[in-house]
Every structure is written in structure tokens, then in C-alpha cells.
Design a protein around this motif. Structure first.
Motif, PDB file in Angstrom:
ATOM      1  N   LYS A  28       0.867  -1.172   0.057  1.00  0.00           N
ATOM      2  CA  LYS A  28      -0.015   0.056   0.096  1.00  0.00           C
ATOM      3  C   LYS A  28       0.923   1.101  -0.061  1.00  0.00           C
ATOM      4  O   LYS A  28       1.944   1.255   0.679  1.00  0.00           O
ATOM      5  CB  LYS A  28      -0.939   0.078   1.077  1.00  0.00           C
ATOM      6  N   ASN A  51     -10.145   4.886   6.062  1.00  0.00           N
ATOM      7  CA  ASN A  51      -9.257   4.641   5.026  1.00  0.00           C
ATOM      8  C   ASN A  51      -9.827   3.642   3.902  1.00  0.00           C
ATOM      9  O   ASN A  51      -9.703   3.581   2.808  1.00  0.00           O
ATOM     10  CB  ASN A  51      -8.051   4.299   5.318  1.00  0.00           C
ATOM     11  N   ALA A  52     -10.116   2.518   4.523  1.00  0.00           N
ATOM     12  CA  ALA A  52     -10.906   1.473   3.724  1.00  0.00           C
ATOM     13  C   ALA A  52     -12.096   1.947   2.955  1.00  0.00           C
ATOM     14  O   ALA A  52     -12.405   1.670   1.699  1.00  0.00           O
ATOM     15  CB  ALA A  52     -11.399   0.233   4.563  1.00  0.00           C
ATOM     16  N   ILE A  93     -12.729   4.891   1.916  1.00  0.00           N
ATOM     17  CA  ILE A  93     -12.329   5.719   0.922  1.00  0.00           C
ATOM     18  C   ILE A  93     -11.852   5.127  -0.381  1.00  0.00           C
ATOM     19  O   ILE A  93     -12.068   5.172  -1.537  1.00  0.00           O
ATOM     20  CB  ILE A  93     -11.232   6.828   1.123  1.00  0.00           C
ATOM     21  N   GLU A  94     -11.175   3.838   0.095  1.00  0.00           N
ATOM     22  CA  GLU A  94     -10.447   3.157  -0.987  1.00  0.00           C
ATOM     23  C   GLU A  94     -11.608   2.178  -1.692  1.00  0.00           C
ATOM     24  O   GLU A  94     -11.706   2.263  -2.987  1.00  0.00           O
ATOM     25  CB  GLU A  94      -9.643   2.023  -0.432  1.00  0.00           C
ATOM     26  N   LEU A 116     -13.393   4.828  -4.008  1.00  0.00           N
ATOM     27  CA  LEU A 116     -12.797   5.080  -5.409  1.00  0.00           C
ATOM     28  C   LEU A 116     -12.688   3.847  -6.197  1.00  0.00           C
ATOM     29  O   LEU A 116     -12.822   3.851  -7.437  1.00  0.00           O
ATOM     30  CB  LEU A 116     -11.155   5.361  -4.872  1.00  0.00           C
ATOM     31  N   ARG A 117     -12.547   2.628  -5.610  1.00  0.00           N
ATOM     32  CA  ARG A 117     -12.715   1.537  -6.719  1.00  0.00           C
ATOM     33  C   ARG A 117     -13.970   1.326  -7.382  1.00  0.00           C
ATOM     34  O   ARG A 117     -14.029   1.034  -8.516  1.00  0.00           O
ATOM     35  CB  ARG A 117     -12.258   0.063  -5.943  1.00  0.00           C
ATOM     36  N   ASP A 135      -7.047  -8.362  -6.530  1.00  0.00           N
ATOM     37  CA  ASP A 135      -5.935  -8.186  -5.255  1.00  0.00           C
ATOM     38  C   ASP A 135      -5.353  -9.354  -5.050  1.00  0.00           C
ATOM     39  O   ASP A 135      -5.432 -10.463  -5.014  1.00  0.00           O
ATOM     40  CB  ASP A 135      -6.697  -7.530  -4.258  1.00  0.00           C
TER      41      ASP A 135
END
Length: 55
Positions: free
Chosen positions: A7, A34-35, A37-38, A41-42, A55
């Protein structure tokens, strides 16, 4: 067991109202900000047809 991808840290400047909405959404989904937001975004990238692979 496969190694996790590295990361990369990233500084984000964000509107306080947007951050508050993300915090509420993260809490509702039992995720860290944080998770969350990811994930957001994905999802946005997938809607635009950007394939990130697996992943």
C-alpha cells in the motif's frame, strides 16, 4: 498464502463535509475511513470502466 500488495501512503486534502459523510458511511459499514475511501474510489473507477485487476 499470497503476499499482500504493498500500500502506498497518500496525503489527501478533503472538504470537511465530504469527510464527515465518508466517516458516517464507514461507521455504517463497519470499516475504517481509509478502507471506505478505497472502496468508494474502486467503485467509481469501475463505473468509469477502469479495470484494476484482482488483488
Amino acid at each position: 498464502m499470497a503476499a499482500k500488495p504493498e500500500k502506498k501512503p497518500f496525503l489527501l486534502r478533503i472538504n470537511p463535509a465530504v469527510l464527515a459523510a465518508v466517516e458516517k458511511s464507514a461507521a455504517a459499514d463497519l470499516r475504517s475511513v481509509n478502507a471506505q475511501i478505497e472502496i468508494l474510489l474502486r467503485e467509481a473507477l469501475a463505473r468509469r470502466g477502469r479495470d484494476l485487476g484482482t488483488d
